[in-house]
Design an enzyme around this catalytic site. Structure first.
Site, PDB file in Angstrom:
ATOM      1  N   THR A   1     -10.871   7.802  -7.824  1.00 17.01           N
ATOM      2  CA  THR A   1     -10.137   6.964  -8.778  1.00 17.01           C
ATOM      3  C   THR A   1     -10.103   5.527  -8.285  1.00 17.01           C
ATOM      4  O   THR A   1      -9.845   5.262  -7.106  1.00 17.01           O
ATOM      5  CB  THR A   1      -8.694   7.478  -8.942  1.00 17.01           C
ATOM      6  OG1 THR A   1      -8.735   8.842  -9.364  1.00 17.01           O
ATOM      7  CG2 THR A   1      -7.940   6.645  -9.964  1.00 17.01           C
TER       8      THR A   1
ATOM      9  N   GLY B   1      -4.981  -2.064   1.279  1.00 16.24           N
ATOM     10  CA  GLY B   1      -6.139  -2.935   1.229  1.00 16.24           C
ATOM     11  C   GLY B   1      -7.223  -2.431   0.294  1.00 16.24           C
ATOM     12  O   GLY B   1      -7.247  -1.259  -0.075  1.00 16.24           O
ATOM     13  N   ASN B   2      -8.120  -3.324  -0.098  1.00 16.89           N
ATOM     14  CA  ASN B   2      -9.252  -2.947  -0.938  1.00 16.89           C
ATOM     15  C   ASN B   2     -10.368  -3.962  -0.780  1.00 16.89           C
ATOM     16  O   ASN B   2     -10.142  -5.122  -0.432  1.00 16.89           O
ATOM     17  CB  ASN B   2      -8.852  -2.789  -2.418  1.00 16.89           C
ATOM     18  CG  ASN B   2      -7.647  -3.610  -2.795  1.00 16.89           C
ATOM     19  OD1 ASN B   2      -7.770  -4.798  -3.060  1.00 16.89           O
ATOM     20  ND2 ASN B   2      -6.477  -2.993  -2.802  1.00 16.89           N
TER      21      ASN B   2
ATOM     22  N   HIS C   1       3.332 -10.008  -0.044  1.00 22.54           N
ATOM     23  CA  HIS C   1       2.348  -8.938  -0.196  1.00 22.54           C
ATOM     24  C   HIS C   1       1.262  -8.981   0.881  1.00 22.54           C
ATOM     25  O   HIS C   1       1.150  -8.062   1.678  1.00 22.54           O
ATOM     26  CB  HIS C   1       1.720  -9.011  -1.595  1.00 22.54           C
ATOM     27  CG  HIS C   1       0.864  -7.841  -1.929  1.00 22.54           C
ATOM     28  ND1 HIS C   1       0.649  -7.416  -3.216  1.00 22.54           N
ATOM     29  CD2 HIS C   1       0.124  -6.996  -1.167  1.00 22.54           C
ATOM     30  CE1 HIS C   1      -0.150  -6.368  -3.224  1.00 22.54           C
ATOM     31  NE2 HIS C   1      -0.491  -6.089  -1.980  1.00 22.54           N
TER      32      HIS C   1
ATOM     33  N   GLU D   1      -5.461  -2.248  -7.956  1.00 17.32           N
ATOM     34  CA  GLU D   1      -5.572  -3.625  -7.493  1.00 17.32           C
ATOM     35  C   GLU D   1      -6.978  -4.188  -7.673  1.00 17.32           C
ATOM     36  O   GLU D   1      -7.224  -5.356  -7.361  1.00 17.32           O
ATOM     37  CB  GLU D   1      -5.112  -3.746  -6.046  1.00 17.32           C
ATOM     38  CG  GLU D   1      -3.604  -3.572  -5.920  1.00 17.32           C
ATOM     39  CD  GLU D   1      -3.068  -3.895  -4.539  1.00 17.32           C
ATOM     40  OE1 GLU D   1      -3.867  -3.977  -3.586  1.00 17.32           O
ATOM     41  OE2 GLU D   1      -1.846  -4.056  -4.414  1.00 17.32           O
TER      42      GLU D   1
ATOM     43  N   HIS E   1      -9.046  -7.786   0.116  1.00 13.94           N
ATOM     44  CA  HIS E   1      -7.585  -7.902   0.083  1.00 13.94           C
ATOM     45  C   HIS E   1      -7.009  -7.014   1.177  1.00 13.94           C
ATOM     46  O   HIS E   1      -7.395  -5.845   1.302  1.00 13.94           O
ATOM     47  CB  HIS E   1      -7.026  -7.477  -1.274  1.00 13.94           C
ATOM     48  CG  HIS E   1      -5.555  -7.202  -1.251  1.00 13.94           C
ATOM     49  ND1 HIS E   1      -4.637  -8.120  -0.801  1.00 13.94           N
ATOM     50  CD2 HIS E   1      -4.844  -6.092  -1.603  1.00 13.94           C
ATOM     51  CE1 HIS E   1      -3.422  -7.596  -0.888  1.00 13.94           C
ATOM     52  NE2 HIS E   1      -3.527  -6.365  -1.356  1.00 13.94           N
TER      53      HIS E   1
ATOM     54  N   HIS F   1      -3.561  -6.826   4.501  1.00 12.51           N
ATOM     55  CA  HIS F   1      -2.205  -7.212   4.878  1.00 12.51           C
ATOM     56  C   HIS F   1      -2.128  -7.584   6.363  1.00 12.51           C
ATOM     57  O   HIS F   1      -1.383  -6.971   7.126  1.00 12.51           O
ATOM     58  CB  HIS F   1      -1.231  -6.072   4.578  1.00 12.51           C
ATOM     59  CG  HIS F   1      -1.421  -5.475   3.224  1.00 12.51           C
ATOM     60  ND1 HIS F   1      -1.571  -4.118   3.016  1.00 12.51           N
ATOM     61  CD2 HIS F   1      -1.511  -6.047   1.993  1.00 12.51           C
ATOM     62  CE1 HIS F   1      -1.729  -3.876   1.727  1.00 12.51           C
ATOM     63  NE2 HIS F   1      -1.709  -5.036   1.079  1.00 12.51           N
TER      64      HIS F   1
END
Length: 286
Positions: A106, A63-64, A192, A110, A129, A131
Site C-alpha cells: 500500500t 520516512g519515505n 514534523h 505522505e 522525507h 525525521h
C-alpha cells in the site's frame, strides 16, 4: 577550452536525457516498472533507506523515499515498513495523481507531499522525507539555523524554509511546501521533520545529512559561549555565483542578479570538483 568541453558535455547529457525521456514515454507502466532503469532506481532507494535508518533519521516505519520514472510515474516506498527492511518487491509504482499502478504493498499517504513537489517543480527528480533529530528540533520551534557559518551548507542548501503545520498524509499537508519548493531544496516541516528534493535519490539524502549535521554543529557551537564567526558577505556572493553555475536554487540569488529557482544543472563531475574548491576539501587538506 575548459568551458567549451563543459558545454559539449552538458549538451550531450541533455540530448541523452531527451532520448531516454522519449523512450520511456513509449513504454507502458508495467514495462517501465520492470525495466533496467527501474531496477537501478529501486536499488538506490533501498540503499538510501538503510542509510536513513543507520543515521537514525527514521524510526519505526517513518520516512519515505521516491524518484521519478520517466515523466509520468514515480517509484516510492510503501506505508508500514521500516526503511531498514526494504526489499526490491516492496517498491511501488504510482502515477502523478497517487494511483498505484504496480507493486503489492500500500502506498504511503505522505506520497501526496512528494507528488506536489514533482508537479510544482520539474527539476525535482527525487524526494526524501525523514525525521533527523537536530533538524526536526528546529522544525519543532518553527525556525531555521542562521546562515553564513559553514561553506558546505551554503553551497548545497543555503537558506532553508519552514512549512506550516498540517496533519501529515493529507492534501493540505502536501500543499504546505508549495510556496517554497522552487527556491529551496530543503524544507523543514513544522512539528514534523524535513523534506529534500534533488536530481537523484542519493543527492536528496545528502541534503538531509547536510541539514541535520549543520543544525547539530550550530547547537554545539552555541554551547561554547563564544561569538560565532560568519562568512563575509562578499564570500557568500562568491558561493552564490558558483551555485548559479551549478544550477542550485537559493532564495538569495537575486542579490547577484541570478534566478533563485536555479537553472539546468551542470556536469556532475565538474560540480564535485567545484565544491571541493569552494570548501577546501582537496587531497592533503582537512
Amino acid at each position: 577550452m575548459e568551458q567549451a568541453r563543459a558545454s559539449r558535455s552538458n549538451h550531450s547529457e541533455e540530448a541523452s536525457e531527451q532520448v531516454r525521456a522519449r523512450q520511456t514515454e513509449k513504454q507502458s507502466p508495467l514495462e517501465l516498472f520492470n525495466s533496467a532503469e527501474a531496477n537501478a532506481l529501486r536499488a538506490e532507494i533501498i540503499r538510501t533507506g538503510r542509510k536513513l535508518w543507520d543515521r537514525q533519521y527514521v524510526d519505526g516505519n517513518g520516512g519515505n523515499i521516491s524518484v521519478r520514472l520517466g515523466t509520468e510515474f514515480v517509484l516510492c516506498t510503501p506505508t508500514m515498513l521500516s526503511k531498514a527492511d526494504l526489499e526490491t518487491a516492496d517498491i511501488c509504482l504510482s502515477d502523478l495523481n497517487g494511483k498505484i499502478l504496480a507493486g503489492d504493498r500500500t502506498l504511503t499517504s505522505e506520497l501526496l507531499l512528494h507528488l506536489e513537489i514533482y508537479k510544482a517543480n520539474p527539476k525535482a527528480k527525487a524526494v526524501v522525507h525523514c525525521h533527523p533529530p537536530y533538524a526536526t528540533a528546529f522544525a519543532m520551534t518553527g525556525t531555521v539555523p542562521p546562515n553564513g557559518l559553514i561553506p558546505e551548507y551554503e553551497v548545497f542548501i543555503g537558506p532553508a524554509a519552514v512549512a506550516p503545520y498540517e496533519t501529515p498524509g493529507t492534501q493540505a499537508f502536501a500543499e504546505t511546501v508549495l510556496p517554497f519548493v522552487h527556491e529551496h531544496n530543503t524544507i523543514l516541516l513544522k512539528n514534523h521533520g524535513v523534506v529534500c528534493w534533488s536530481d537523484t535519490v542519493t543527492h536528496a539524502e545528502w541534503l538531509c545529512e547536510i541539514m541535520d549535521t549543520y543544525c547539530k554543529t550550530y547547537l554545539i557551537a552555541r554551547q561554547i559561549g563564544e561569538p560565532l564567526g560568519t562568512i563575509p558577505d562578499d564570500k557568500i556572493d562568491d558561493i552564490l555565483r558558483r551555485k548559479q553555475w551549478m544550477g542550485l536554487p537559493d532564495a538569495r540569488m537575486a542579490r547577484i542578479g541570478g534566478d533563485p529557482r536555479g537553472s539546468d544543472p551542470k556536469n556532475t563531475a565538474e560540480i564535485v570538483e567545484l565544491v571541493k574548491h569552494v570548501t577546501g576539501r582537496r587531497e592533503g587538506r582537512s
